[in-house]
Design an enzyme around this catalytic site. Structure first.
Site, PDB file in Angstrom:
ATOM      1  N   SER A 147      36.542  32.938  38.563  1.00  0.00           N
ATOM      2  CA  SER A 147      36.633  33.403  37.201  1.00  0.00           C
ATOM      3  C   SER A 147      36.972  32.331  36.164  1.00  0.00           C
ATOM      4  CB  SER A 147      37.672  34.519  37.116  1.00  0.00           C
ATOM      5  OG  SER A 147      38.951  34.024  37.446  1.00  0.00           O
ATOM      6  N   LYS A 191      43.017  28.339  30.473  1.00  0.00           N
ATOM      7  CA  LYS A 191      42.320  29.604  30.730  1.00  0.00           C
ATOM      8  C   LYS A 191      42.976  30.720  29.920  1.00  0.00           C
ATOM      9  CE  LYS A 191      40.885  32.412  34.753  1.00  0.00           C
ATOM     10  NZ  LYS A 191      41.013  32.559  36.221  1.00  0.00           N
ATOM     11  N   SER A 193      39.129  31.375  42.279  1.00  0.00           N
ATOM     12  CA  SER A 193      38.752  31.209  40.872  1.00  0.00           C
ATOM     13  C   SER A 193      38.968  29.836  40.259  1.00  0.00           C
ATOM     14  CB  SER A 193      39.478  32.238  40.011  1.00  0.00           C
ATOM     15  OG  SER A 193      38.767  33.443  40.050  1.00  0.00           O
TER      16      SER A 193
HETATM   17  N1  GLN Z   1      35.993  36.198  42.726  1.00  0.00           N
HETATM   18  C1  GLN Z   1      37.220  36.783  43.211  1.00  0.00           C
HETATM   19  C2  GLN Z   1      37.447  38.120  42.568  1.00  0.00           C
HETATM   20  O1  GLN Z   1      36.629  38.533  41.819  1.00  0.00           O
HETATM   21  C3  GLN Z   1      38.373  35.849  42.947  1.00  0.00           C
HETATM   22  C4  GLN Z   1      38.803  35.862  41.544  1.00  0.00           C
HETATM   23  C5  GLN Z   1      39.989  35.009  41.280  1.00  0.00           C
HETATM   24  O2  GLN Z   1      40.335  34.126  42.069  1.00  0.00           O
HETATM   25  N2  GLN Z   1      40.664  35.296  40.187  1.00  0.00           N
HETATM   26  O3  GLN Z   1      38.425  38.781  42.816  1.00  0.00           O
END
Ligand code: GLN
Length: 487
Positions: free
Chosen positions: A154, A79, A178
């Protein structure tokens, strides 16, 4: 002839050891696959073709010398918020568009030491803020099962890359879901380890008390192997724990027939879940009843988790993102004086969602509001943790859905942040409590979209989480292969 599209990491390792394939061939097949499907899927922000081939040649030399390493010659993706020295680390943000990492994250050092090969950097929601990868400043990634749909986020690029076999595994980061949510949407395995099991050194910080790096793969065994390599104490991360890391692959085999006490939190099953998904999940639970004791439990503060998260995560992000000022990193806007330069660099460099989070965080931490928001949220976080600790007095593991719906359409939720935030209701509590959680695919809807379950375990019992996932995978006994692979 080896079918590269069916290959797991463990199988590839065997073939490499026997000399049936070379690492160079594996890497070239992966690059070929990227050329073929990535123009549609767009999982990668950066592909390091030259570097990957060079590393593969080196791996082949070592293999020929009889050298043994845990991931020798295996191509994986990373990532793009995890630093690989000499490669761009953009966080899918304009503000870091030209940033080249001057050092390796600890997880990268560990993977390198075991011979893994980095194919490239995968797309994400900007600074890992989002649930669909649509918040990438560059382009959205598409779900390999249905190109009209999101891969989740994400870490959507990592999940989509593994699902469409553009690499045999990947690393993502999970702050509120994410890793697990995109794994569920793309029909692959994804795990968020216990907070502190894996070093965060070299992971670009979003919300430091929640962030954790974890693996994606097509099988639970491969996931266990990747976790084995990256887990363990790191003096460079003060929140990394000094715990002994179990042999995960050995553990999951030892627990192959173990009967667990599994809790189903009623708050999760009573909430609105897509009915077809619920049916598939209940069928799996029925099958698990043959070996395990299944029991309804209660996690009474679940309903406050999303609200709590959206105070704590933005507050930490507000502070972490203060360093992007146009001076130290990446993008700098042309301007007349220093203050204007700060303002313009941040105004032009950050996207909409990131700015929303910075403002939320600034508000929650402001004088006069701190007690009402941040302090209150921290207290509720403790209540959520206690719910889990109470539950784990009665059960070994907890089983839940990963998401309330199957993957949604691109554009469906992007203009409604609250709807987007709610796609993480089942994953966020796990981060707030610092627990290990895994997403395992269990079926497909009538629209051919993946459905998954989440196994959650007590702190530092990551081996139990993997073990239940391994049993579920065996019970389901199905390979999740999107049709884009046979086209
Ligand atoms: N969807 C969640 C957010 O937008 C989690 C994102 C993540 O785990 N990095 O904060």
């Amino acid at each position: 002839m080896t079918d590269f599209k069916e290959l797991t990491i463990l199988e590839a390792l065997k073939l490499l050891e026997k000399g049936k394939i070379s690492s160079k061939e594996l890497v070239e097949e992966t690059l070929k696959q990227i050329k073929k499907v990535d123009p549609q899927i767009k999982a990668y922000i950066y592909v390091d073709e030259e570097g990957a081939i060079k590393s593969a040649e080196e791996a082949d030399r070592l293999i020929q010398k009889g050298e043994k390493k845990k991931l020798l010659g295996i191509p994986i993706s990373i990532k793009d918020n995890i630093c690989i020295k000499g490669l761009p680390t953009t966080c899918a943000s304009k503000i870091l568009q030209n940033f080249v990492a001057p050092y390796n994250a600890t997880v990268i050092e560990r993977l390198k030491a075991e011979g893994a090969i980095f194919i490239g950097k995968t797309n994400l929601d900007e600074f890992a803020m989002g649930s669909s990868t649509e918040n990438s400043a560059f382009f959205p990634t598409r779900n390999p099962w249905d190109l009209e749909r999101v891969p989740g986020g994400s870490s959507g690029g990592s999940a989509a890359a593994v699902a469409s076999r553009m690499g045999l595994g990947s690393l993502g980061s999970d702050t509120g879901g994410s890793i697990r949510q995109p794994a569920a949407f793309c029909g692959v395995v994804g795990m968020k380890p216990t907070y502190g099991l894996v070093s965060r050194f070299g992971l670009v910080a979003f919300a430091s008390s929640l962030d954790q790096i974890g693996p994606f793969a097509t099988t639970v065994e491969d996931t266990a192997l990747l976790l084995q390599v990256i887990a363990g104490h790191d003096p460079k991360d003060s929140t990394s724990a000094s715990v002994e890391v179990p042999d995960f692959l050995k553990s999951i085999k030892e627990h192959e027939k173990t009967s667990f006490k599994i809790g189903l939190p009623k708050e999760y099953f009573e909430s609105e879940i897509d009915s077809e998904m619920a049916k598939i999940i209940l069928e799996i639970i029925e099958k698990l009843k043959k070996r395990h004791k299944i029991k309804e439990i209660s996690l009474p503060h679940t309903e406050y988790a999303v609200a709590t998260y959206y105070i704590i995560a933005p507050a930490e992000a507000f502070s972490n993102l203060a360093r992007y000022d146009g001076v130290k990193y990446g993008f700098r806007a042309e301007s007349k004086n220093l203050i204007e330069m700060y303002k313009k660099s941040r105004a032009l460099g950050f996207g909409k969602e990131v700015k929303r989070r910075i403002m939320l965080g600034a508000y929650a931490l402001s004088a006069g509001y701190y007690d009402a928001f941040y302090l209150k949220a921290s207290k509720v976080r403790t209540l959520i943790l206690h719910d889990f600790l109470e539950a784990f007095k009665e059960v070994d593991l907890i089983l839940t859905p990963v998401t309330p719906t199957p993957p949604f359409k691109i554009g469906e939720k992007i203009s409604d942040p609250l709807q987007m935030y709610l796609s993480d209701i089942f994953t966020i509590p796990v981060n707030l409590a610092g627990l290990p959680g895994i997403s395992v695919p269990v079926g497909l809807t009538s629209d051919n979209l993946p459905v998954a379950v989440q196994a959650i375990g007590p702190h530092f019992r990551d081996e139990l989480v993997l073990s239940l996932a391994y049993q579920i995978e065996k019970e389901v006994n199905k390979k999740f292969v999107p049709s884009i692979l046979s086209e």
